[in-house]
Design a protein around this motif. Sequence first.
Motif, PDB file in Angstrom:
ATOM      1  N   GLU A   1       0.842  -1.208   0.000  1.00 12.94           N
ATOM      2  CA  GLU A   1       0.000   0.000   0.000  1.00 12.94           C
ATOM      3  C   GLU A   1       0.872   1.252   0.000  1.00 12.94           C
ATOM      4  O   GLU A   1       1.914   1.292   0.668  1.00 12.94           O
TER       5      GLU A   1
ATOM      6  N   SER B   1       0.497   5.588   0.517  1.00 13.27           N
ATOM      7  CA  SER B   1      -0.407   6.422   1.295  1.00 13.27           C
ATOM      8  C   SER B   1      -0.350   7.895   0.892  1.00 13.27           C
ATOM      9  O   SER B   1       0.741   8.442   0.691  1.00 13.27           O
TER      10      SER B   1
ATOM     11  N   TRP C   1       3.312   3.068   2.584  1.00 11.82           N
ATOM     12  CA  TRP C   1       2.742   2.972   3.929  1.00 11.82           C
ATOM     13  C   TRP C   1       3.621   2.100   4.826  1.00 11.82           C
ATOM     14  O   TRP C   1       3.900   0.949   4.501  1.00 11.82           O
TER      15      TRP C   1
ATOM     16  N   THR D   1       6.071  -2.439   5.708  1.00  9.16           N
ATOM     17  CA  THR D   1       5.029  -2.155   4.730  1.00  9.16           C
ATOM     18  C   THR D   1       3.936  -3.214   4.902  1.00  9.16           C
ATOM     19  O   THR D   1       3.999  -4.032   5.831  1.00  9.16           O
TER      20      THR D   1
ATOM     21  N   SER E   1       6.058   6.507   4.473  1.00  7.84           N
ATOM     22  CA  SER E   1       4.910   7.399   4.691  1.00  7.84           C
ATOM     23  C   SER E   1       4.972   8.280   5.936  1.00  7.84           C
ATOM     24  O   SER E   1       3.994   8.943   6.249  1.00  7.84           O
TER      25      SER E   1
ATOM     26  N   HIS F   1      -6.361   8.295   6.046  1.00  9.66           N
ATOM     27  CA  HIS F   1      -5.254   8.075   5.119  1.00  9.66           C
ATOM     28  C   HIS F   1      -5.872   7.458   3.867  1.00  9.66           C
ATOM     29  O   HIS F   1      -6.605   6.470   3.970  1.00  9.66           O
TER      30      HIS F   1
ATOM     31  N   ASN G   1      -5.062   5.216   1.120  1.00 18.96           N
ATOM     32  CA  ASN G   1      -4.032   4.290   0.638  1.00 18.96           C
ATOM     33  C   ASN G   1      -4.439   3.712  -0.709  1.00 18.96           C
ATOM     34  O   ASN G   1      -5.619   3.523  -0.981  1.00 18.96           O
TER      35      ASN G   1
ATOM     36  N   ARG H   1      -3.330   0.580  -3.743  1.00 16.57           N
ATOM     37  CA  ARG H   1      -2.505  -0.610  -4.002  1.00 16.57           C
ATOM     38  C   ARG H   1      -2.905  -1.232  -5.342  1.00 16.57           C
ATOM     39  O   ARG H   1      -3.965  -0.930  -5.890  1.00 16.57           O
TER      40      ARG H   1
ATOM     41  N   ARG I   1      -7.935   4.287   5.182  1.00 17.89           N
ATOM     42  CA  ARG I   1      -7.442   3.792   6.467  1.00 17.89           C
ATOM     43  C   ARG I   1      -7.733   4.853   7.516  1.00 17.89           C
ATOM     44  O   ARG I   1      -7.241   5.979   7.417  1.00 17.89           O
TER      45      ARG I   1
END
Lengths: 75, 575
Positions: free
Chosen positions: B227, B229, B354, B361, B374, B527, B529, B531, B543
């Motif tokens: 991920e 961020s 992140w 991570t 992050s 947050h 994020n 991916r 998040r």
Amino acid sequence: MPQATQHFDLPVVVDQSKCIEGCRVCVEVCPLDALAINPDTRKAYMARDECWYCTPCQVDCPANAVTVNIPYLLR
Amino acid sequence: MEIITEILVIGGGSAGSVAAIKAKEAMPDRTVLLLEKANIRRSGAITMGMDGLNNAVMPGHAEPEDYVKEITLANDGIVNQRALLRYAQNSAAMVSELDSWGVKFQKTSTGEFDMKKVHHNGRYVLPMPEGYDLKKILCRKIRRVGVRVENRIMATRLILDAGRIAGAMGFNTRTGEFVIIRAKAVILACGACGRLGLPASGYLYGTYEMPTNAGDGYSMAFHAGAELSNIECFQINPLIKDYNGPACAYVAGPFGGHTVNAQGHRFIQCDYWSGQMMMEFYRELHSGKGPVYLKMNHLADETISEIERIMHTTERPSRGLFHANRGKSYRHDMVEMHISEIGLCSGHSASGVWINENGETTVPGLYAAGDMASIPHNYLLGAFTFGKICAQHAVEYVKTVSEPKIDPAQVEAERDRVLRPLSQPDGYPHHQVEYKLRRMVNDYLQPPKLTTRMEIGLEHFIRAKADLDQMGARNPHDLMRAMEAHFIRDCAEMAARASLNRTESRWGLYHYRVEYPVSDNANWFVHQNLRRTPDGNMEFIKRPVAPYVVPLEKDDRESYSRLRIDESSTITQAV
């Protein structure tokens, strides 16, 4: 692909009369790998216009042969 | 070439050097490999050292909780406070350790660290007037503890084994040899994405960040499924116009220098870089009172000599040459400033891979530290400290896992992808592809962010994939630049999608959306994020911000939201 040759003002200048044959210090410290050794003269020169004007090549040169100028576009 | 190592550190700058040193110290009988695409003697963001630490939390000057509060405010509340606190509690020990390695910090006559105030509230700046030896000291330490170093190898992709990390692949940028590295743990320390926007000068390498830092780590982490961020929280900095380096208000500030408009008047209360500060800077530039200057010409001659001695020997020493070329002097002239192109860099803002308070991570065995991880506003000392934190955790992690397996299919796919430009030397040259890509980043992603403009930009970035496939390289060096264009394109797409998806404004200028001009805490106090999905697309996850361990008071909240100096005030106006 056809090739064109253009003239560039390059920021790093190596004084060929001072540069030490066989020394590679400036070539090794350059983060951009912009300098190279001329196989005929065994001296350094700027081979690529990829410079952050960060100055390790100049500061680390044992012969005071390297000058870093500000790239023309920024000067 | 195949290498087997216990821990692989990718990137020999500030975070990576300390990560490798601390990992090797903790397991002297095991291999720790430090991979660097330049040469560790002068690699990373600080080739010529640094003029000071921006965020040292030193006993007697600030409490860790004060620092956590300061950065929570500077980053508009979107922080993982546990990770900030972990940093704040460990930064003083890191300073002492660097001191013991020979790094020279400014000290008072009684031998105490000589702390200065630049932030809004606390005192966190520790000058390093002789900071030019930093790389030499780190390099000596790396050699002394026995870290294995491989220079001029650029990593391009990570290897996975059933969802956990198994190593990395890349190539030698001088010979073109393909390299496979098997490792139980990988610490990514690849720096910022500094070659995202194009500098106003048009020079590809005239960036604020060291231009070798092309978003390598952001791209590799993304393709490994980790991920990332708050990518929409761009890095934009107030810099010397054209030179595009720091001016540097943190050095000049404690000596009495400050930022002013063309009328010579101060307009911000504090020169600490934040999104809110950049917004005021942007407004002033675009008002009738621009441009903006760093003013030092009211200072005494000997004070200016001291500022010059620091600014012209550390960090970006060619600043002195730049001013001299134009016949400018700090004694008589103010330094014209502008705002930089955009980049991604949590060291100054908040966009990164992140990580939690251990540097982990979301991929088991994969860590990240420094400008690409992050933790917001982490700067140089954050890179050192989180490099150490990652190493400490990775050393324990590798004891718990078996040797990973290298999947031949991943290796062959990457070998084909990486070496393709060499097989088509007449393909598009890297500098043309990169110039166009980064010019589009400027045209479509530079704040203020407009929805339609960013959507058009995104189309360009997706279309650029076809250009990347058709790139040609005639030697391994050009192959390095070509593969960096892939990193840059990945970051541009992430920056566009992340900016479009967060439908509010936050972090001042860094994420100022014209259609959504205010912060929306009900929906976006999170947050954001992103991916990679298994089918190669990008997905977003909100998040929640973890409950604060250091609560904020109402008065605290106002210090960063009231940066602009009241125009009726005459006390603060420059003479």
